[in-house]
Design a protein around this motif. Structure first.
Motif, PDB file in Angstrom:
ATOM      1  N   VAL A 130      46.191  48.096  38.129  1.00  0.00           N
ATOM      2  CA  VAL A 130      45.226  48.466  39.145  1.00  0.00           C
ATOM      3  C   VAL A 130      44.217  49.258  38.997  1.00  0.00           C
ATOM      4  O   VAL A 130      43.105  49.186  39.459  1.00  0.00           O
ATOM      5  N   GLY A 131      44.413  50.430  38.385  1.00  0.00           N
ATOM      6  CA  GLY A 131      43.602  51.673  38.263  1.00  0.00           C
ATOM      7  C   GLY A 131      42.471  51.129  37.213  1.00  0.00           C
ATOM      8  O   GLY A 131      41.190  51.403  37.594  1.00  0.00           O
ATOM      9  N   LEU A 132      42.757  50.543  36.121  1.00  0.00           N
ATOM     10  CA  LEU A 132      41.575  49.982  35.244  1.00  0.00           C
ATOM     11  C   LEU A 132      40.727  49.010  35.833  1.00  0.00           C
ATOM     12  O   LEU A 132      39.333  48.900  35.791  1.00  0.00           O
ATOM     13  N   PRO A 133      41.246  47.880  36.679  1.00  0.00           N
ATOM     14  CA  PRO A 133      40.299  46.847  37.378  1.00  0.00           C
ATOM     15  C   PRO A 133      39.288  47.752  38.434  1.00  0.00           C
ATOM     16  O   PRO A 133      38.228  47.433  38.697  1.00  0.00           O
ATOM     17  N   ILE A 134      39.897  48.666  39.013  1.00  0.00           N
ATOM     18  CA  ILE A 134      39.236  49.541  40.058  1.00  0.00           C
ATOM     19  C   ILE A 134      37.924  50.195  39.430  1.00  0.00           C
ATOM     20  O   ILE A 134      37.046  50.362  40.035  1.00  0.00           O
ATOM     21  N   LEU A 135      38.728  50.943  38.175  1.00  0.00           N
ATOM     22  CA  LEU A 135      37.433  51.503  37.457  1.00  0.00           C
ATOM     23  C   LEU A 135      36.399  50.931  37.004  1.00  0.00           C
ATOM     24  O   LEU A 135      35.057  51.128  36.977  1.00  0.00           O
ATOM     25  N   ARG A 136      36.664  49.473  36.614  1.00  0.00           N
ATOM     26  CA  ARG A 136      35.611  48.657  36.123  1.00  0.00           C
ATOM     27  C   ARG A 136      34.876  48.256  37.220  1.00  0.00           C
ATOM     28  O   ARG A 136      33.398  47.914  37.123  1.00  0.00           O
ATOM     29  N   ILE A 190      34.012  40.947  35.270  1.00  0.00           N
ATOM     30  CA  ILE A 190      35.543  40.569  35.172  1.00  0.00           C
ATOM     31  C   ILE A 190      35.482  39.629  34.015  1.00  0.00           C
ATOM     32  O   ILE A 190      35.007  38.784  33.841  1.00  0.00           O
ATOM     33  N   SER A 191      36.498  40.065  33.167  1.00  0.00           N
ATOM     34  CA  SER A 191      36.868  39.160  32.048  1.00  0.00           C
ATOM     35  C   SER A 191      37.886  38.214  32.240  1.00  0.00           C
ATOM     36  O   SER A 191      38.897  38.561  32.775  1.00  0.00           O
ATOM     37  N   ARG A 246      36.541  40.760  43.415  1.00  0.00           N
ATOM     38  CA  ARG A 246      37.182  41.854  42.805  1.00  0.00           C
ATOM     39  C   ARG A 246      38.621  42.362  43.476  1.00  0.00           C
ATOM     40  O   ARG A 246      39.320  42.464  42.883  1.00  0.00           O
ATOM     41  N   ILE A 247      38.635  41.869  44.787  1.00  0.00           N
ATOM     42  CA  ILE A 247      39.691  42.189  45.506  1.00  0.00           C
ATOM     43  C   ILE A 247      40.843  41.096  45.119  1.00  0.00           C
ATOM     44  O   ILE A 247      41.861  41.346  44.800  1.00  0.00           O
ATOM     45  N   LEU A 248      40.186  39.786  44.865  1.00  0.00           N
ATOM     46  CA  LEU A 248      41.146  38.731  44.197  1.00  0.00           C
ATOM     47  C   LEU A 248      41.684  39.063  42.911  1.00  0.00           C
ATOM     48  O   LEU A 248      42.824  38.769  42.665  1.00  0.00           O
ATOM     49  N   ASP A 249      40.703  39.640  42.106  1.00  0.00           N
ATOM     50  CA  ASP A 249      41.167  40.093  40.760  1.00  0.00           C
ATOM     51  C   ASP A 249      42.169  41.211  40.695  1.00  0.00           C
ATOM     52  O   ASP A 249      43.030  41.147  39.868  1.00  0.00           O
TER      53      ASP A 249
END
Length: 210
Positions: free
Chosen positions: A44-50, A57-58, A94-97
């Motif tokens: 969770v933290g790393l996707p929010i940071l990106r 999104i990779s 982003r939320i979906l990811d």
């Protein structure tokens, strides 16, 4: 002539080095919460940071490839794997990811919290207290179902996001590997639940005889 009396030798109790004492419980508690914190940061933290940094999104994708040189030699080869960047995704993407990571983190933290309640009952001298069987079964259910659901969610999200990209007619392939390790641990937890069920019944029978 003086009578001498022999005193019985004192029996010294040997320390059980394999006993799970208070320091072991503290260490295991810290280790489990560390695992939960790392899962939260990674999922969770790393996707929010990106997201905050505006990074793409990779998306991991696979497709069949044709290599004429290898085809002429008759050598077999596997599909190709890609890491495609979804640039400038919106808030919805982003939320979906984030959803699969949130689901996986919830499963891990729930298992940790339930296991700590089991350990607390055992350390208080009541291993077969009411609710122990249900707790083991809850852990078994979460481990057998949760990671698999999170995996399917990850695949569905990646597919939905990839459908918004222009891949030039690339024929995508779907490959899946079930999370066998947590599912196996879940089966072990289910077996432990049955053992605790028998132990609780025996404990009730003994209490009834006293």
């Amino acid at each position: 002539m003086n009578d001498t009396t022999r005193r019985p030798a004192r029996r010294t109790e040997r320390k059980d080095w394999l006993a799970f004492d208070r320091s072991d419980r503290i260490g295991l508690t810290l280790l489990l919460w560390l695992v939960g914190a790392l899962t939260l940061v990674a999922s969770v933290g790393l996707p929010i940071l990106r997201w905050i940094r505006g990074e793409p999104i990779s998306l991991p994708l696979s497709s069949a490839v044709t290599v004429p040189e290898l085809d002429r030699t008759g050598v077999l080869y596997s599909p190709a794997d890609y890491a495609v960047d979804y640039s400038n995704p919106g808030a919805g993407a982003r939320i979906l990811d984030l959803l699969p990571g949130v689901l996986l983190t919830a499963v891990v933290i729930a298992c940790i919290a339930i296991f700590l309640r089991i350990m607390r009952s055992i350390s208080s001298g009541q291993p077969f207290a009411a609710g122990q069987v249900g707790r083991w079964r809850a852990i078994a259910f979460l481990l057998m179902i949760g990671p698999a659901v999170a995996l399917f969610a990850r695949m569905a999200v990646d597919g939905a996001l990839a459908s918004n990209l222009d891949l030039g007619g690339l024929d995508l392939m779907v490959s899946m590997t079930l999370p066998w390790l947590p599912m196996t641990i879940g089966l072990v937890a289910a077996l432990i639940a049955e053992a605790f069920k028998v132990g609780a019944k025996l404990s009730d029978d003994v209490d009834g005889l006293i």
